[in-house]
Design a protein around this motif. Structure first.
Motif, mmCIF file in Angstrom:
data_model
loop_
_atom_site.group_PDB
_atom_site.id
_atom_site.type_symbol
_atom_site.label_atom_id
_atom_site.label_comp_id
_atom_site.label_asym_id
_atom_site.label_seq_id
_atom_site.Cartn_x
_atom_site.Cartn_y
_atom_site.Cartn_z
ATOM 1 N N VAL A 460 0.724 -1.178 0.017
ATOM 2 C CA VAL A 460 -0.092 0.064 0.018
ATOM 3 C C VAL A 460 0.995 1.269 -0.141
ATOM 4 O O VAL A 460 1.874 1.319 0.968
ATOM 5 C CB VAL A 460 -0.914 -0.024 1.250
ATOM 6 N N LEU A 461 0.724 2.074 -0.799
ATOM 7 C CA LEU A 461 1.306 3.612 -0.890
ATOM 8 C C LEU A 461 0.347 4.635 -0.308
ATOM 9 O O LEU A 461 -0.803 4.669 -0.743
ATOM 10 C CB LEU A 461 1.643 3.747 -2.224
ATOM 11 N N TYR A 462 0.911 5.228 0.719
ATOM 12 C CA TYR A 462 0.019 6.173 1.578
ATOM 13 C C TYR A 462 -0.342 7.426 0.607
ATOM 14 O O TYR A 462 0.243 7.920 -0.049
ATOM 15 C CB TYR A 462 0.942 6.559 2.434
ATOM 16 N N HIS A 463 -1.692 7.522 0.641
ATOM 17 C CA HIS A 463 -2.430 8.663 0.228
ATOM 18 C C HIS A 463 -2.054 8.870 -1.521
ATOM 19 O O HIS A 463 -1.365 9.805 -1.613
ATOM 20 C CB HIS A 463 -2.199 10.045 0.793
ATOM 21 N N ASN A 464 -2.313 8.049 -2.148
ATOM 22 C CA ASN A 464 -1.598 7.812 -3.496
ATOM 23 C C ASN A 464 -2.769 7.426 -4.406
ATOM 24 O O ASN A 464 -2.868 6.088 -4.290
ATOM 25 C CB ASN A 464 -0.337 7.041 -3.698
#
Length: 1983
Positions: A460-464
């Protein structure tokens, strides 16, 4: 006794237990021996061991085990061959050979190889047991044998043994295969050993150790992969592993989870832009710093990345525990390319992780195929390792490989906010759904190391909203699951709130297979994101499968709805499958029947389809093509043919090469086109016919390249047709083939005009044509096919210069033809051979394509086995001999005369070509029979042709014999070659005899023959004596001793020469001599009579055989220097005449000749030289330089000069000796050695040639160079005086040439040498006499005695030990007596060693007072000819009360052949003289010595030369204390009593002399006490007072009453305040003739002036003085006194120095009565100085009454200059003495009586220059006995009275000698010059004294008596004599070191014997000098 059963069948047994054979007739056996049984009886066998068949005996039957064997070559050389496996036999014999050598490794201290070989031997034994058991499977047995042979070869290589030729792990017999095949086996094994094969595939082993990080706390996923930075893509699958919270592997017990092998890396992928990338994902909270209770849901989150270039592994194989730095990108959005940024070093986009983590890994690069890796690294695979493949197929696709992998890369997504204020946290979940809608379990692989899973969750990439993942997954889905299956991707937003829920907001899907059967095409796919809610049911797949899945692909009427969406999801797919295809054209072709109209298009598109797609469906594709051909051959025939050609050529690609067997299998098993052959032949012929006309021939060349498989299809089709129709249309088929080949022949015969397209087509055809032969043989007879091929190959154009590349292809075609199955048949071979030989002949004649020619020839001969007597083979040999023998010889001569290439690869190729041609020639010669040789010799039209042929083949044979022809361990090949050579030579020698003798004699060809025969015999590989017994036995069994065979042939040919023998004298003497050096008795029996024949013919021709002698001598030296005759030849030379001795028939022959004397003389000369050369060779083998090497070189050097007069050899050995001296740091000896060469040169401008290390230069330049080198060595050897003389010599030359620059340098050098004399300390060496007794010593030492100059600080014990180390087998003799004859003849080595005293010859410097000791020390130990050794003994009854009455001394004088130092540290004793000294003479000498010592010490004390006064104190104490305690009184009791005087009336003068010396000693003591009082320290005053008191007691015991003025010490009596002794200060004891000569002795005239001995007459006071002073009597070792065991009251508690043995009465001191039995003990030292029975040094000259006992060594020789002359032979002018207690009356009485009137010596002026020399007429004068004999002289009141002119003082004087007391034999020496020399020296030497000048009165002096012993000059003076000796005149310096007499004598010191120059002028007094040695004849420009 039971009846004996005889064994008629041959039985062989192996000994299983050692048997000592102690029973009667027992046979000793060792384990492993093979024995043959002759008889058996009741548990016992009788037989012999095969290793020694001559010894037969009995042994128990239980000690042996039956061994099956067969016998070959029954008779003398029969061979027993075990029937066991050949590998077992080889192991057994090899291990036996290794066993002996293995022990030698331990002895030579090669520990590493010793232990490694031990392990290998044990391993071989274990493997041997496995083979013997016989329970192994076939494959396992093969593997075991492979291991055994590999280890045997390794051990043989390490031990330097022979390379073993093998075939399938078994040794091959060279007789069973052709020589070319043998060569190939040897070459293959040699190349395999030297050049390791480069691996084509490589593998990377990775082991994860740990992640080192300070604050982990979460589990991690680590993903390894290989990345190509050049193409910017991964090239491997991923290796995936999980780490626990501590950073360690999660499953440490499962190695496959943390170890992986990246396989199938090609060589092109081992480059620096290939990287290992490591991505680390953490499993935990969204943010690394969140609270633990914030969220319980685990996410995959980026952690870090590490990168390593694979280039770092290429330097070494192992990289243990590498620490990789872990980096993190600055923004998560760039995570997908972080590894690229790190590689590109874009530092702004990444940094080290906050925790500064490090990844510990172990990496290793492995090479070889995977199976090899499994074998070599079995431990890695046994523990478990995961395999990580390359992406896609490997470089080589194997036919059986089954793969069906779909690689999916999750690339990126574009998502909307979805009503959120911030971007989403998107997680992708992936499932595989089958056609039934069920999720496929466990088909999603994250990477190797982790089992497949059913679903996948992305990180998971944060706020992307535009995340990029780039995660690679592998889906190994089975083929049957592919159809109807699809992949679904679900997208969820991951909340960061407390619940941490994941909400579904969309999905995408993609089908795996399209409706037409094609799979998902490779590439990037942009998928549509379908929106959905969390509660949407996706289980029903039918609801969404109708929806479009990818943008651009839409279904139904939903187009508008789909256009509006902005969200998308991208993936990349890549299929790696052997069953599925993505190519539509391929599917269309396979389904041609459904679309007949598309057939033409499909066939055209086939060439565009990827090769991997075609080979995947190869069988289906071929079936399709031939189906289409059957359908309509007219329409599609050409297209199908082209498609077939395309597929066939596709398989030529290396990537698909392994699919050829698949096609072969298809043709054999599946092909069914029975009619296809017609169309294939027709189309192929059409193409061939068009070749000559077509402009573009690329396609035609493709067709020709595929002809092999086209013919396979043609032949198989025809066979199927024949089977179906019963062989119809056979003739038609044959005609078609004939026409096809006719077309081929036509196009082959065309020559290329203009462009090379035609020649390229010809080359393509020829390259593949040989592969057609095997197909044609399936349908036609062998002869038919051979004729077809012959016609086809015969049509080739023969013009060579047209196209070189085409010529090479032609030759390759010929080569493939020879290698083909067709050629192996004899019938076809006979047809094809002429064509093959024709083309070979053309190429060899032009010297082109030699490598290919060699290969073809080798193959030709490989098919012709040895001993093939078939008619066809003989005919083939006929053809080959006629066609190729001559050109083959020329080719070998040509290629061996070329320089070898510099590059290693080219050099290997060059050697291979040479070796193959040689093997071919040897094969041909081995196959030739008598008939072939006869035909060959008859084929020559003229003798010139025959002569050229013989010269050529002899030259080639000499080349084949060269050591470099084959590698050194190819003994098998060399023996085979030699066997062929000697067989051929035997055939050719007949032609030589028949055609080139008598009037047709040809020297060149006969010389070539003899030269070949000699080098053949001398080959190293034929010297059987150097082989191990087993190897020697094998060679003899197989070949016999070929040297003897060739030797007999030489003898036979020599006998045929007749008068032509003179042409070969003396040229062949050297070569034949070399043959005789071989220790083979039969060979020498044959060869030695030739020498007699040579001498006889030379005598007839020239009346002598000087040429024979000169050649023999020259050759002997060169052969020895080459190392001929090493230790194995020692037995050859044991006899006195080593060359001819064992065969006296030669001497007997010579004795019958008229030239007997000169013949025997020649043999004797050669014998002596041989002995010296052999000694020299043996000595040179030793590692360190020692006396033996130097002595041996000296002996040889002398022999060359004196006996052979060989100047060049003499000079060569001078330089060899010089090098030895330099190595041993004998610099003085090195200088003397080089002087020998210097003396041969003159100061002239004669040009000299280049010689040894000297360049071409003038004689002056070389002599200058030698002078400078000699000076340098004299300087380093501290022999500066000699260096000064040479400096003057060369300075004179510089001055004469006005070379002032060099003159200045030389004067400065001379000055520096003077400084060194005065400033530097020089040690005086010891001298030792060494006797070498016994026959075991080398010739130059045997039964001889030498005097050796010791090293610095070397005393007797050290010298003894050194000699025993040099001769470790020697026995030390423990006595000094001369050994008897039994010792001389003993087969042992005896050493007799003791110290001796040097007797200086020059006394001028030593007698001159005021000369510093630094100068005198040189003359004491240099230029010494004579040495002395004393042994005390008692004669008659020993008087216990006074042992001096019977104490005699035996004095041995040794005279050397050359003075020391010289060119050696030791020289032989030339003469020995033994005299006995009576007790009275002994007493006189002891007192003289002690007086001299006292005077020296007093003088040194006064001149402040002594550091302290202790030595004087000790000496005074020793003399005074001993005298007080009765010492001198013992002399009085012994010799002054009436009984002795009456019984010895002849000793009157000596008794008077003894009395004089006693009184003289009292005077000296008196003055010494006065001096002592002046310098004595305060603390020693009491001792001084005691000495004064004791002195009064002493003088009273002497009867001296008046000493009123005795203590007046006036300095006028001494120069510098010391008492002075005049040259001839008193009339000595008078001889019966009334005259006497006293040899002059000065205080400094002895070689060991500072070596004082304490008197044994001393009392305990000497010990007190030693205690008071705290040191010994002197700084020298003489004062190191030892307690005396004497019980006499005369003895002291101290004895003499270590080299002095007391003559005092003593039972413990050396007994005079020596035992007759000599006790020789190796453990005991040789005559230690404290134990030997007599003094090693005894100084005083022999007195008149001594008896002369001469023990001559060599000839009786004239004494050179001997003091041991009787009184009438000595005369001297007495002079007034300042020490005389003047008594005028006594002097006047003597004067009046007229008994002795001698003038005093004229006073010497104070200056130091010598007055002019003058001579006095000397004549005999009668003189009566002295009237004062025995009377006690009265003293005058003062010791300082003046003498009246003309009066002669007869009072006692202090002579120049000194005494060491009464009972001590002092270690000192006296002047050894004769009376004449003394007189001259004394009259000419300056002596300043402050007394009035007396008037000289001439006095007659007697000449030498006629009865004196005469010392004759040697007939041949030693050539090495630097100090040349003449009659009675020692000439101490060579020409280079002598200074002519000048009016102004040079300053001291560099004139050691200057007075001798004047002696030469005194012809009236001197005997004419003997002849000098004849100088060497000068050879212009020789040296």
């Amino acid at each position: 006794m039971d009846m004996i059963a005889f064994i008629y069948s041959v039985s062989f047994f192996t000994v299983i237990a050692s048997f000592r054979g102690t029973v009667p007739y027992g046979l000793s056996l060792e384990i492993g021996d093979t024995v043959q049984i002759l008889e058996k009886c009741d548990g016992w066998y009788r037989g012999f061991a095969l290793k020694n068949p001559n010894i037969k005996g009995i042994f128990p039957s239980s000690y042996v085990h039956l061994k099956n064997a067969c016998v070959k070559n029954k008779g003398q050389f029969e061979m027993v061959i075990p029937t066991e496996d050949s590998v077992i036999t080889e192991m057994t014999s090899t291990l036996r050979d290794w066993g002996t050598m293995w022990k030698q490794l331990y002895v030579r201290n090669e520990g590493d190889l010793f232990h490694r070989l031990w392990h290998i031997m044990n391993e071989i034994l274990d493997l041997r047991r496995q083979v013997l058991v016989g329970h192994l499977t076939h494959d396992r047995m093969k593997d075991v044998k492979r291991h055994i042979t590999a280890r045997l070869d390794w051990g043989n290589e390490q031990l330097g043994l022979d390379l073993v030729p093998r075939k399938e792990y078994a040794m091959v017999d060279p007789e069973d295969i052709s020589i070319t095949e043998l060569y190939r086996l040897m070459e293959h094994r040699h190349r395999k050993k030297d050049t390791p094969v480069q691996a084509s595939s490589h593998h990377l082993f990775v082991q994860m150790k740990s992640l080192m990080c300070s604050n982990l706390g979460e589990e991690l996923e680590v993903i390894f992969s290989l990345f190509d930075s050049k193409e910017n893509r991964p090239i491997s699958e991923r290796f995936f592993l999980r780490l626990n919270r501590n950073g360690l592997p999660k499953a440490p017990d499962k190695p496959e989870r943390h170890c992986s092998l990246f396989v199938d890396l090609g060589s092109s992928e081992l480059r620096k832009d290939i990287y290992i990338t490591v991505h680390i994902i953490r499993i935990g909270r969204m943010g690394a710093g969140e609270k633990k209770n914030a969220c319980s849901v685990q996410y995959r989150r980026p952690f870090g990345c590490a990168v390593l270039s694979i280039a770092d592994l290429l330097t070494g194989e192992t990289k243990d525990d590498l620490i990789l730095k872990v980096y993190m990108c600055n923004t998560e959005s760039e995570w997908y390319q972080i590894h690229e940024n790190i590689i590109k070093k874009l530092n702004a986009r990444y940094n080290l992780t906050g925790s500064n983590a490090g990844l510990a890994v172990s990496l290793q690069l492995l090479h070889g195929d995977i199976e090899q890796i499994r074998r070599e690294y079995s431990s890695v695979f046994s523990h478990g390792v995961s395999i990580t493949r390359k992406l896609g197929f490997s470089n080589i696709i194997m036919p059986g490989e089954m793969r069906n992998d779909l690689y999916i890369t999750i690339e990126r997504g574009e998502f909307e906010k979805g009503g959120k204020s911030v971007a989403r946290n998107v997680e992708v979940t992936m499932f595989i759904i089958d056609s039934s809608g069920q999720t496929l379990k466990d088909f999603i692989s994250f990477g190797s190391g982790e089992p497949p899973a059913s679903e996948y969750h992305s990180f998971v990439l944060y706020h992307n909203n535009s995340p990029r993942w780039s995660e690679l997954l592998k889906l190994p889905i089975p083929v049957d699951k592919f159809r109807g299956a699809h992949i679904r991707f679900e997208f969820r937003h991951c909340s960061t709130k407390e619940k941490g829920e994941k909400k579904l907001f969309g999905f995408s899907f993609v089908p795996l297979m399209q409706e037409d059967g094609r799979t998902l095409p490779d590439g990037t796919h942009e998928l549509i994101v379908h929106k959905c809610e969390e509660n949407t049911n996706l289980q029903d797949t039918t609801r969404y499968l109708k929806l479009p899945f990818s943008k651009g692909i839409f279904l139904g009427n939903n187009n508008q709805a789909m256009k509006a969406t902005k969200e998308s999801f991208c993936i990349t797919s890549f299929l790696c499958s052997t069953k599925l295809t993505q190519n539509g054209d391929m599917l269309d072709l396979l389904k041609w029947r459904t679309h007949p109209d598309k057939i033409t298009g499909c066939l055209s598109k086939l060439k565009e389809i990827d090769g991997s797609e075609i080979v995947k469906f190869l069988q289906d594709t071929l079936d399709t093509l031939f189906g289409i051909l059957d359908e309509n051959s007219q329409k599609y025939g050409s297209k199908v043919f082209d498609s077939l050609v395309h597929i066939i050529n596709l398989l030529q690609d290396s990537k698909f090469h392994h699919f050829k067997p698949v096609m072969d299998t298809y043709i054999e098993s599946h092909f069914a086109g029975a009619l296809a052959y017609r169309d294939l032949i027709k189309v192929l012929k059409w193409y061939v016919d068009r070749i000559t006309e077509a402009e573009r021939q690329e396609h035609i060349q493709e067709v020709l390249k595929a002809q092999e498989y086209i013919f396979k299809y043609i032949v198989q089709s025809r066979r199927l047709f024949s089977l179906a129709t019963g062989g119809q249309n056979e003739e038609e088929f044959r005609c078609c083939i004939q026409e096809l080949l006719m077309s081929v022949r036509f196009f082959l015969s065309q020559e290329s005009k203009g462009s090379g397209a035609l020649s390229q087509s010809q080359a393509v055809f020829l390259s593949s044509f040989p592969a057609v032969y095997s197909e044609l043989l399936k349908l036609f007879d062998v002869r038919e096919v051979a004729n077809l091929v012959q016609d086809t190959l015969g049509s080739l154009p023969t013009i060579l210069h047209v196209d070189d590349s085409l010529q090479a292809i032609k030759l390759q075609c010929i080569g493939k033809t020879v290698e083909s199955q067709l050629y192996t048949n004899p019938d076809s071979r006979y047809i094809l051979l002429p064509v093959v030989l024709h083309h070979l002949h053309i190429h060899l004649q032009e010297q082109k394509d030699l490598i290919m020619c060699a290969r073809i020839l080798s193959n030709v001969f490989c098919l012709i086995k040895k001993n093939s007597s078939e008619k066809s083979v003989l005919e083939e040999i006929d053809v080959i001999v006629t066609s190729l023998l001559d050109i083959l010889l020329r080719t070998i001569l040509e290629i061996t005369s070329r320089p070898q290439p510099s590059s290693s690869a080219m050099r290997f190729q060059f050697q291979d070509v040479t070796g193959e041609f040689v093997a071919c020639l040897l094969s041909l010669l081995r196959q030739m029979t008598d008939r072939h040789y006869q035909q060959l010799l008859d084929s020559f039209n003229s003798k010139e042709e025959l002569r050229d042929f013989l010269l050529q083949i002899f030259t080639v044979f000499r080349i084949l014999i060269r050591p470099e022809m084959f590698p050194k361990d190819w003994t098998v090949m060399r023996l085979v070659a030699n066997n062929v050579i000697i067989t051929t030579v035997l055939y050719l020698s007949d032609a030589l005899r028949k055609n080139f003798l008598n009037e047709n004699f040809d020297y060149k060809i006969w010389d070539s023959y003899f030269y070949l025969a000699v080098i053949f015999i001398n080959q190293l590989c034929l010297q059987l004596e150097m082989f191990t017994p087993s190897k020697k036995k094998k060679v003899l069994e197989k070949y016999g001793d070929m040297r003897v065979t060739m030797g007999c042939e030489i003898f036979s040919m020599w006998q045929n020469l007749g008068e032509h023998k003179l042409h070969f004298i003396p040229a062949l003497i050297g070569p034949f001599l070399e043959v005789t050096l071989i220790p083979q008795p039969d060979l020498r029996n044959v060869m030695i009579p030739i020498f007699h024949d040579m001498m006889d013919w030379e005598q007839r021709r020239s009346g002598n055989f000087k040429q024979v002698e000169a050649k023999l001598i020259d050759k002997l030296d060169s052969l020895m220097s080459e190392g001929k005759g090493d230790e194995t030849y020692r037995e050859l030379f044991n006899s006195i005449i080593p060359l001819f001795g064992p065969y006296p028939s030669l001497l007997k022959k010579i004795e019958r000749e008229t030239w007997r004397e000169s013949g025997v003389s020649l043999i004797a000369t050669v014998t002596r030289l041989m002995e010296r050369l052999l000694d020299y060779r043996d000595c040179m083998k030793m590692g360190e330089v020692d006396g033996k090497k130097i002595g041996c070189t000296v002996s040889l050097l002398n022999f060359y000069k004196t006996e052979l007069n060989k100047e060049e050899m003499y000079i060569r050995y001078i330089h060899k000796l010089y090098d030895l001296h330099l190595k041993a740091q004998n610099f003085t000896e090195a200088a003397y050695t080089l002087l020998l060469y210097d003396e041969l040169l003159e100061w002239s401008d004669r040009p000299l040639r280049e010689f040894l290390t000297y360049p071409m230069q003038t004689e002056w330049q070389r002599k200058e160079h030698l002078h400078l080198t000699i000076i340098q060595n004299f300087d380093r050897g501290k022999c500066w005086e000699n260096g000064i003389i040479l400096c003057r010599k060369i300075a004179e030359q510089y001055e004469s040439y006005y070379d002032y620059r060099n003159l200045s340098k030389m004067r400065m050098m001379e000055a520096s040498l003077y400084d060194k004399i005065m400033d530097q300390q020089r040690l005086e060496p010891e001298f030792f006499r060494v006797g070498f007794y016994g026959k075991k010593f080398p010739f130059f030492l045997r039964n001889k005695e030498f005097v050796c100059r010791g090293h610095d600080y070397e005393r007797l014990e050290a010298f003894q030990q050194r000699m025993l180390n040099e001769f470790p087998h020697a026995i030390a003799m423990q006595h000094a007596n001369q050994p008897d004859e039994t010792i001389f003849q003993a087969e042992a080595q005896y050493l007799q060693i003791y110290a001796v005293t040097p007797i200086p010859e020059s006394q001028e410097v030593l007698q001159r007072e005021g000369v510093p000791d630094n100068i005198k020390s040189f003359y004491k130990v240099n230029h010494i000819w004579k040495f002395r050794y004393d042994r005390p003994f008692h004669k008659g009854t020993k008087d216990k009360e006074n042992e001096f009455k019977s104490l005699w001394v035996e004095r041995t004088s040794l005279y050397l052949v050359q003075s020391l130092p010289g060119i050696s540290r030791w020289f032989e004793v030339e003469k020995r003289e033994v005299v006995e000294m009576s007790p009275l003479e002994n007493a006189i000498e002891v007192l003289e010595n002690k007086n001299q010592q006292l005077k020296t010490l007093i003088s040194q004390c006064q001149t402040r030369q002594m550091q302290n006064i202790n030595p004087l104190t000790m000496c005074l104490n020793g003399v005074i204390d001993a005298a007080v305690n009765g010492g001198v009184s013992r002399y009085q009791e012994a010799f002054f009593v009436k009984e002795y005087i009456l019984s010895h009336p002849e000793d009157g003068e000596k008794i008077a002399r003894l009395r004089e010396l006693m009184l003289e000693q009292a005077q000296i003591l008196e003055f010494g006490l006065a001096v002592h009082e002046k310098f004595v320290p305060q603390d020693m005053r009491p001792l001084h007072k005691k000495l004064v008191d004791q002195f009064f007691v002493m003088k009273s015991s002497l009867g001296i009453q008046e000493f009123s003025a005795c203590m007046q010490a006036s300095p006028i009596h001494f120069p510098n305040g010391s008492p002075r002794v005049c040259r001839n200060s008193a009339p000595a004891s008078v001889s019966p003739d009334g005259t006497r000569v006293i040899p002059r002795r000065s205080p400094l005239s002895y070689p060991a002036v500072n070596r004082y001995s304490s008197s044994s007459l001393s009392s305990q006071a000497s010990a007190e003085v030693s205690n008071i002073t705290g040191q010994s009597e002197s700084s020298d070792e003489v004062f190191n006194m030892q307690p005396s065991p004497s019980t006499s009251s005369l003895s002291s508690t101290h004895s003499a120095s270590p080299n002095v043995t007391s003559s005092a009465p003593s039972s413990a001191r050396a007994s005079p009565l020596l035992s007759d039995k000599h006790k020789h003990s190796r453990e005991n030292s040789c005559l230690s100085p404290r134990e030997r029975p007599c003094s090693a040094i005894y100084p005083t000259p022999v007195e008149p009454s001594q008896r002369m006992l001469f023990n001559h060594i060599g000839d009786g020789a004239l004494p050179r200059s001997d003091p041991n002359l009787s009184a009438p032979e000595k005369a001297v002018n007495p002079t007034p003495s300042s020490w005389s207690l003047d008594s005028g009356k006594e002097a006047k009485n003597m004067s009046d009586s007229g008994k002795l009137i001698s003038p005093p010596v004229p006073p010497r002026p104070t200056q130091t220059a010598s007055p002019a020399r003058h001579t006095t007429s000397i004549s005999p004068s009668p003189a009566g006995r002295s009237p004062l004999k025995g009377s006690v002289q009265s003293f005058t009141p003062s010791p300082v009275e003046y003498h009246s002119p003309g009066l002669i003082s007869n009072s006692p004087v202090l002579s120049g000698s000194y005494s060491s007391g009464i009972s001590s034999l002092s270690r000192c020496s006296t002047s050894e010059t004769s009376g004449f020399e003394n007189q001259v020296n004394e009259q000419s030497a300056p002596m300043p004294v402050p007394v009035p000048v007396p008037v000289p009165v001439p006095v007659p002096v007697p000449t030498y008596s006629g009865e004196e012993p005469v010392r004759k000059e040697s007939k041949t003076p030693p050539p090495y004599s630097v100090y040349e000796r003449t009659l009675r005149r020692p000439v101490p310096l060579p020409h280079s070191l002598s200074i002519p007499v000048t009016s102004e004598p040079p300053a001291l010191p560099p004139k050691p014997l200057a007075a001798r120059s004047s002696h030469l002028e005194n012809g009236a007094r001197r005997t004419d000098p003997g002849p000098r040695p004849r100088p060497l004849p000068r050879k212009v420009s020789q040296l």
